[in-house]
Design an enzyme around this catalytic site. Structure first.
Site, PDB file in Angstrom:
ATOM      1  N   GLY A 178      11.769   9.078   1.371  1.00 48.51           N
ATOM      2  CA  GLY A 178      11.530   9.134   2.810  1.00 48.51           C
ATOM      3  C   GLY A 178      10.277   8.350   3.131  1.00 48.51           C
ATOM      4  N   GLU A 187       0.932   5.267   1.054  1.00 54.77           N
ATOM      5  CA  GLU A 187       0.231   6.235   1.895  1.00 54.77           C
ATOM      6  C   GLU A 187      -0.459   7.269   1.010  1.00 54.77           C
ATOM      7  OE1 GLU A 187       1.125   8.942   5.854  1.00 54.77           O
ATOM      8  OE2 GLU A 187       2.448   7.325   5.274  1.00 54.77           O
ATOM      9  N   LEU A 222       0.830  -1.201   0.000  1.00 55.32           N
ATOM     10  CA  LEU A 222       0.000   0.000   0.000  1.00 55.32           C
ATOM     11  C   LEU A 222       0.865   1.251   0.000  1.00 55.32           C
ATOM     12  CD1 LEU A 222      -2.589  -1.031   2.752  1.00 55.32           C
ATOM     13  CD2 LEU A 222      -2.605  -1.585   0.301  1.00 55.32           C
ATOM     14  N   CYS A 236       8.253   3.548   5.066  1.00 54.78           N
ATOM     15  CA  CYS A 236       8.545   2.220   4.511  1.00 54.78           C
ATOM     16  C   CYS A 236       9.913   2.095   3.853  1.00 54.78           C
ATOM     17  CB  CYS A 236       7.460   1.818   3.513  1.00 54.78           C
ATOM     18  SG  CYS A 236       5.855   1.520   4.269  1.00 54.78           S
ATOM     19  N   ARG A 261       7.484  10.962   8.998  1.00 56.41           N
ATOM     20  CA  ARG A 261       8.448   9.910   9.326  1.00 56.41           C
ATOM     21  C   ARG A 261       9.514   9.798   8.245  1.00 56.41           C
ATOM     22  NH1 ARG A 261       4.411   5.010  10.572  1.00 56.41           N
ATOM     23  NH2 ARG A 261       3.264   6.124   8.940  1.00 56.41           N
ATOM     24  N   PHE A 292       8.065   5.865 -10.154  1.00 55.18           N
ATOM     25  CA  PHE A 292       9.201   6.078  -9.247  1.00 55.18           C
ATOM     26  C   PHE A 292      10.452   6.558  -9.985  1.00 55.18           C
ATOM     27  CE2 PHE A 292       6.297   3.792  -6.653  1.00 55.18           C
ATOM     28  CZ  PHE A 292       6.558   4.166  -5.350  1.00 55.18           C
TER      29      PHE A 292
END
Length: 365
Positions: A194, A89, A87, A197, A264, A186
């Site tokens: 960052g 975010e 998944l 994950c 994070r 990507f």
């Protein structure tokens, strides 16, 4: 509630330790609770482990806990299946409804057949890969490590473009992305990867690889390239502003990606930390993540509510997150800057008529 379930999904976090390995305390606690509930349960459930864990965790850690706490036998009284999630975010619901693949790892028992039938009915046109526990566990790390690799790869190319007058990383990435062997996802160069994950999973596979006697040379390079992106941004700021001590620098974007408040392993936070060490006066803006950043830095930096406010009296503004708002910056927003210098790490600024010194990562000057 658990004792009446036919299927149990374990999705607790496995955060990173300081040495790069994963912390298993939460998942150990979760499966211990499940094990104790199974003692009194008349059900024979399938227990799916969706948490990201290194190869061998299900067999060597989770399964023994379940069998000890429940007094029951895996494969006979309950099923244990590795079912890693893929998944993103800010699109987790969509990704859950429309997965690119389903991975089921475990022994080929009646429980595995039950799991296969469940997902076949839920996602009739999605490939289902059935393998053993340790391979399923490795697949998740392989997936995320490859995504991190693509990001570091395109960032390395962007740094090359930076030093070739007129070169454009977006044209390079768009073209190689048309090759079906590569794919377009990507390949968006920027300040580095960052989030919760990719950094964690790259470090975990490096740590695991070293433990089993395989030197993680390639993954080391991926991580090192990612870390160097921050140094590149600092060099660009210093090139345009000189000595940074005491100067006001503005950071636009704090979340690790748009449409989230998640900070994070955000590259923006690492940049802030490095600027503070250089005694820079840092001002920040983000549409969603300000309060999370305030908890971390408290009164060490200045928090603002608008683009014009964050740029006021600034010697340089650095766009770090590709929020749509930042693509629409105008001369009115930058008019009160001390020096009108913008560094765009995402190349999203659309206004080519801005009265400023503009530098974009991946665009050769």
């Amino acid at each position: 509630m658990i004792k009446d379930c036919d299927m149990i999904f374990v999705t607790v976090g496995t955060p990173q330790k300081s040495n790069g390995s994963i912390e298993l305390s939460m998942i150990k606690k979760a499966v211990a609770v499940i094990g104790r509930v199974l003692v009194k349960s008349k059900k024979n459930p399938v227990i799916f482990i969706k948490s990201t864990v290194i190869p061998g965790t299900l067999q060597n850690v989770i399964l023994p806990i379940l069998e000890k706490k429940s007094g029951k036998k895996a494969g006979r009284d309950f099923g244990l299946v590795s079912n890693p999630e893929f998944l993103q975010e800010s699109s987790a619901i969509s990704d859950t409804k429309n997965p690119h693949a389903i991975v089921l790892g475990g022994y080929k028992t009646k429980y595995m057949k039950k799991a296969q039938n469940f997902f076949s009915n839920l996602h009739p046109n999605v490939p289902i890969i059935i393998t053993n526990h340790q391979t399923a566990e490795l697949i998740k790390y392989a997936n995320n490590s490859f995504l991190a690799t693509k990001i570091s790869f395109v960032n390395q190319l962007a740094n090359i473009c930076q030093n070739i007058p007129g070169a454009n990383i977006d044209d390079v990435a768009r073209t190689i992305g048309l090759d079906p062997r590569i794919g377009k996802l990507f390949l968006n160069a920027g300040p580095g990867y960052g989030g919760s994950c990719l950094p964690k999973d790259v470090k975990a596979i490096m740590n695991f690889s070293s433990k089993i006697g395989v030197s993680p040379l390639f993954f080391n390079a991926v991580e090192k390239t990612n870390q160097q992106q921050i140094e590149l941004i600092i060099k660009l700021i210093e090139k345009n502003c000189g000595n940074l001590k005491g100067k006001n620098i503005s950071i636009l974007g704090l979340a690790f990606k748009p449409k989230t408040e998640d900070i994070r392993d955000s590259i923006s936070l690492k940049l802030i930390e490095k600027l503070l060490k250089k005694q820079v006066k840092v001002s920040v803006h983000d549409p969603m993540a300000i309060e999370n950043v305030r908890k971390k830095f408290k009164n060490k930096i200045k928090y603002t509510n608008s683009i014009s406010d964050v740029l006021k009296d600034s010697s340089c503004g650095v766009i770090m997150t590709a929020w749509p708002e930042y693509s629409k910056i105008t001369n009115r927003d930058i008019k009160n800057m001390k020096k009108r210098i913008i560094i765009d790490s995402r190349r999203i600024l659309n206004n080519t008529k801005l009265d400023c010194v503009y530098t974009a990562i991946g665009i050769g000057n």
